[in-house]
Write a protein that holds these residues in place. Sequence first.
Motif, short mmCIF file in Angstrom:
data_model
loop_
_atom_site.label_atom_id
_atom_site.label_comp_id
_atom_site.label_asym_id
_atom_site.label_seq_id
_atom_site.Cartn_x
_atom_site.Cartn_y
_atom_site.Cartn_z
N ASP A 115 49.11 37.11 36.43
CA ASP A 115 50.27 37.71 36.03
C ASP A 115 51.69 37.19 36.93
O ASP A 115 52.71 37.39 36.41
CB ASP A 115 50.31 39.34 36.56
N ARG A 166 52.75 44.08 37.89
CA ARG A 166 52.52 44.78 36.52
C ARG A 166 51.64 46.09 36.98
O ARG A 166 51.24 46.05 38.16
CB ARG A 166 51.63 43.72 35.38
N PHE A 171 45.92 40.29 40.32
CA PHE A 171 47.26 39.71 39.95
C PHE A 171 47.38 38.05 39.68
O PHE A 171 48.32 37.86 39.32
CB PHE A 171 48.30 40.19 40.68
#
Lengths: 390, 390
Positions: free
Chosen positions: A303, A374, A300
């Motif tokens: 993100d 996400r 991640f």
Amino acid sequence: MNANPVFSLHIPTKILFGCGELRKLATEKLPGKKALIVISSGTSMKKYGYLDKVVELLQENNTESIVYDKILPNPIKSHVMEAASVCREQKCDFIVGLGGGSSIDSAKAIAVMACNDGDYWDYIPAGSGKGRPVTKALPVIAIPTTAGTGTEADPWSVITNEEAKEKIGFGSTLTFPVLSIIDPELMVSIPPHLTAYQGFDAFFHAAEGFLANCATPISDLYALEAIRLLYKYLPVAVKDGRNLKARAKVAWASTLAGLVEATSCCISEHSMEHAMSAFHPELPHGSGLIAISEAYFETFRNDCMKRYMKMAEIMTQQKSNRPSDFIDALVRMQKECNVYQLKLSDWGVKEEELPLMVQNARDTMGSLFTLDPRPLTDEEVLQIYQKSFR
Amino acid sequence: MNANPVFSLHIPTKILFGCGELRKLATEKLPGKKALIVISSGTSMKKYGYLDKVVELLQENNTESIVYDKILPNPIKSHVMEAASVCREQKCDFIVGLGGGSSIDSAKAIAVMACNDGDYWDYIPAGSGKGRPVTKALPVIAIPTTAGTGTEADPWSVITNEEAKEKIGFGSTLTFPVLSIIDPELMVSIPPHLTAYQGFDAFFHAAEGFLANCATPISDLYALEAIRLLYKYLPVAVKDGRNLKARAKVAWASTLAGLVEATSCCISEHSMEHAMSAFHPELPHGSGLIAISEAYFETFRNDCMKRYMKMAEIMTQQKSNRPSDFIDALVRMQKECNVYQLKLSDWGVKEEELPLMVQNARDTMGSLFTLDPRPLTDEEVLQIYQKSFR
């Protein structure tokens, strides 16, 4: 997170924190006259005198008690059912969970099954559970002797259905402890490696809760403080378990991380670990999280860059301008706690089990994947397991 | 504060926060079927439609309501007694405090007197109060339309006994609201000068609670976040009351500062202001605090230097190495909010009243002086009043 977020805060638990605070058990108003004390099948609650002390303090408070002492490190449903049956027969008014997360989580599940008929899995709203509503539960008092789960400050209970190979977290407003006493003096005897495993469990509650797409201003506040304290004091507590200041800071961080779990939520790292423990119940929860953490948080990294840098800054107390600063700080912390590069294969996980664990993580704790920064593909989840395998 | 502090955390209130959250009043489980809605004698709750909205949402939730609309800005005991009598006669199950701190504080006191006989001052444990124990109270729902008192997140109710000239804060676990809905959309109509007065009330709850000798790790966390948010967003909300982001940040800071009051405590600045308001009920609480604040915080400048610098750092986001940085930042914030150098004489306070106010502060809210960073002499208290006089 929205610029004008909508959120709630409701922690009905009365939390007493501090060295020596266990003695308050003798003077606090208790929710009944007879307690079922739930402890693990291990020896430490008896060896260190914690059980005797709790029985004695309850007596001082005009409350009798009986003991259920079979709880496993990854607690199982059949023990919940057995203890609930003891509780009904013996007409206990409330449950005391004394020990690590396994005992306190079990206490919550027993409190539910002491008032509700059928099987515990009838009430579990995931996996093969039937999701029946829970409308009542006995009151629970939590007395943690480890610093990691945060269960003393949240409603969650994680129980393994041993036949179904499902390890699922469940709870409601009814399963918040009515009273939690966190006394760091009860934690000085935890050996270094368990101190590290448990402390990292707390760390990931905070870090996951900070990255979750349901994070709120109040959960962020708790999370960042927990992360700051653990980065600074967990290595100290690992190196010198008698250091009461470090023990207290780590214990408080763990409770704060429990407040994160009550106001935000864990994300898929916890789903992935639950699948690992469901297949290998001997795997300590914290070490499973540590094993997958580097690969997990790498996934991640781009993100939620600001949140990674914020965590890095609160850890290192230095300005960060790269999300990877967080991974670097995490690795440094694991090295200082002597838990860097734990591997799944160390606990007997087999490579061919990895795809099954991906499926199990989705089936049993799939809801946490929806809170990730996400959506992860199954391929990505498998890759995290593979990178952490050997 | 001790290196290994002992402290507790118990906030039973369910807090719902966010723009539009008022609508949840129609769907939340309510503590009864008939509510007494308590509002001020002013026009704003009716003019802006907030009262109609609350009545309508309660109806949607199958709950009828009656209204008590006489509360003064510094709420008085005789209104508490009158409303409690209405509440008994009309058999209301719970109280809704809608408006500023005066309405919500009154709702708490009315909730007490609806269930207890005698006079409200029989239960007040200070001043000329008799300190009888309070063992029950009706449930209270708090719906603040100002951001300042924090009463939605604490048990305190500040009521003035008009005959005795005593303004005293009182509360217990029973007077925490069961539900608080903080909807920043209800705050956009507050005029700039009141926005500033109320916001500084919240600021001082946080700053005083941070300096109190009973501060704890959890109250510190709430306090510093409230101070950070107010320094950054209060001037924005004062300049543009329609800025919902700033309103929301200030509202959340005010609730956080209420959590500070529930976990630490105000110190003698609040005692001193209560004495001023007891003599001059037309004096807005926040402006009284602002008027004495510079002289007040100067007094403790060298007594808790680290905490002053910590507050300065969280405000300015820059390293501080002088406690006076906090005073500088406070002055800057007051200038930006157009409330710098308010003076007691502006509200008709007379110089000869100052020694009487010193005595009143000690008599009615003397307990807060025991929480100061160090004991203040009467001479020092008088000097703070004098420096703030003209």
